[in-house]
Design a protein around this motif. Sequence first.
Motif, PDB file in Angstrom:
ATOM      1  N   SER A   9      54.367  30.925 -19.315  1.00 39.42           N
ATOM      2  CA  SER A   9      53.971  30.106 -20.435  1.00 39.42           C
ATOM      3  C   SER A   9      52.526  29.180 -20.286  1.00 39.42           C
ATOM      4  N   VAL A  10      52.411  28.913 -18.866  1.00 43.47           N
ATOM      5  CA  VAL A  10      51.295  28.510 -18.649  1.00 43.47           C
ATOM      6  C   VAL A  10      50.211  29.495 -18.081  1.00 43.47           C
ATOM      7  N   PRO A  11      49.039  29.426 -18.713  1.00 41.17           N
ATOM      8  CA  PRO A  11      47.908  30.480 -18.343  1.00 41.17           C
ATOM      9  C   PRO A  11      47.692  30.225 -16.642  1.00 41.17           C
ATOM     10  N   VAL A  12      47.227  31.534 -16.317  1.00 37.44           N
ATOM     11  CA  VAL A  12      46.781  31.598 -14.850  1.00 37.44           C
ATOM     12  C   VAL A  12      45.501  31.031 -14.647  1.00 37.44           C
ATOM     13  N   LEU A  13      45.190  30.061 -13.766  1.00 38.77           N
ATOM     14  CA  LEU A  13      43.918  29.506 -13.726  1.00 38.77           C
ATOM     15  C   LEU A  13      42.841  30.609 -13.115  1.00 38.77           C
ATOM     16  N   PRO A  14      42.082  30.927 -13.679  1.00 34.30           N
ATOM     17  CA  PRO A  14      41.180  32.157 -12.658  1.00 34.30           C
ATOM     18  C   PRO A  14      40.448  31.624 -11.662  1.00 34.30           C
ATOM     19  N   GLU A  15      39.960  32.395 -10.580  1.00 37.81           N
ATOM     20  CA  GLU A  15      39.234  31.693  -9.545  1.00 37.81           C
ATOM     21  C   GLU A  15      37.882  31.194  -9.952  1.00 37.81           C
ATOM     22  N   THR A  16      37.186  32.213 -10.936  1.00 32.75           N
ATOM     23  CA  THR A  16      35.891  31.625 -11.407  1.00 32.75           C
ATOM     24  C   THR A  16      36.040  31.959 -13.047  1.00 32.75           C
ATOM     25  N   GLY A  17      35.097  31.307 -13.722  1.00 37.87           N
ATOM     26  CA  GLY A  17      34.998  31.395 -15.260  1.00 37.87           C
ATOM     27  C   GLY A  17      35.036  30.209 -15.744  1.00 37.87           C
ATOM     28  N   PHE A  18      35.492  30.376 -17.232  1.00 41.28           N
ATOM     29  CA  PHE A  18      35.415  29.076 -17.993  1.00 41.28           C
ATOM     30  C   PHE A  18      36.873  29.299 -18.857  1.00 41.28           C
ATOM     31  N   LEU A  19      37.322  28.071 -19.026  1.00 37.41           N
ATOM     32  CA  LEU A  19      38.557  28.098 -19.819  1.00 37.41           C
ATOM     33  C   LEU A  19      38.156  27.109 -21.111  1.00 37.41           C
ATOM     34  N   ARG A  20      38.776  27.457 -22.209  1.00 34.98           N
ATOM     35  CA  ARG A  20      38.397  26.684 -23.248  1.00 34.98           C
ATOM     36  C   ARG A  20      39.636  25.539 -23.284  1.00 34.98           C
ATOM     37  N   LEU A  21      39.350  24.384 -24.222  1.00 37.73           N
ATOM     38  CA  LEU A  21      40.111  23.217 -24.065  1.00 37.73           C
ATOM     39  C   LEU A  21      41.622  23.401 -24.544  1.00 37.73           C
ATOM     40  N   ALA A  22      42.003  24.210 -25.428  1.00 30.49           N
ATOM     41  CA  ALA A  22      43.336  24.642 -25.512  1.00 30.49           C
ATOM     42  C   ALA A  22      44.125  25.189 -24.406  1.00 30.49           C
ATOM     43  N   ASP A  23      43.402  25.978 -23.606  1.00 22.12           N
ATOM     44  CA  ASP A  23      44.266  26.508 -22.225  1.00 22.12           C
ATOM     45  C   ASP A  23      43.943  25.437 -21.292  1.00 22.12           C
ATOM     46  N   VAL A  24      43.041  24.606 -21.056  1.00 24.07           N
ATOM     47  CA  VAL A  24      43.265  23.481 -20.004  1.00 24.07           C
ATOM     48  C   VAL A  24      44.360  22.639 -20.559  1.00 24.07           C
ATOM     49  N   LEU A  25      44.559  22.152 -21.726  1.00 22.20           N
ATOM     50  CA  LEU A  25      45.833  21.418 -22.106  1.00 22.20           C
ATOM     51  C   LEU A  25      46.994  21.870 -21.898  1.00 22.20           C
ATOM     52  N   LYS A  26      47.049  23.335 -21.517  1.00 21.59           N
ATOM     53  CA  LYS A  26      48.388  23.875 -21.191  1.00 21.59           C
ATOM     54  C   LYS A  26      48.380  23.889 -19.622  1.00 21.59           C
ATOM     55  N   ILE A  27      47.485  23.539 -19.124  1.00 23.57           N
ATOM     56  CA  ILE A  27      47.375  23.193 -17.630  1.00 23.57           C
ATOM     57  C   ILE A  27      47.741  21.853 -17.261  1.00 23.57           C
ATOM     58  N   VAL A  28      46.889  21.121 -17.790  1.00 22.94           N
ATOM     59  CA  VAL A  28      47.066  19.689 -17.637  1.00 22.94           C
ATOM     60  C   VAL A  28      47.600  19.035 -18.651  1.00 22.94           C
TER      61      VAL A  28
END
Length: 75
Positions: A9-28
């Motif tokens: 349910s929580v996206p995997v945080l890649p080593e490098t790259g970019f995340l959009r806000l919707a994915d960030v809010l799933k992690i934080v």
Amino acid sequence: MPATVQKPSVPVLPETGFLRLADVLKIVPVCRTAWYNGVKSGLFPKPVALGKRARGYRAEDLRALIDRLNAGEEA
């Protein structure tokens, strides 16, 4: 009957790259308003322009934020 594989349910945080806000809010786990207030105050990382209207957050910056939070430091 084959076993079903559930996606995390929580996206995997890649080593490098970019995340959009919707994915960030799933992690934080904060609301959108709290995130924007944290960015404005300097507690959270600032977004990077990915295009004319698109913004993203560096995975490295998010990983550093998570490390600080896990260490018990203030964001």
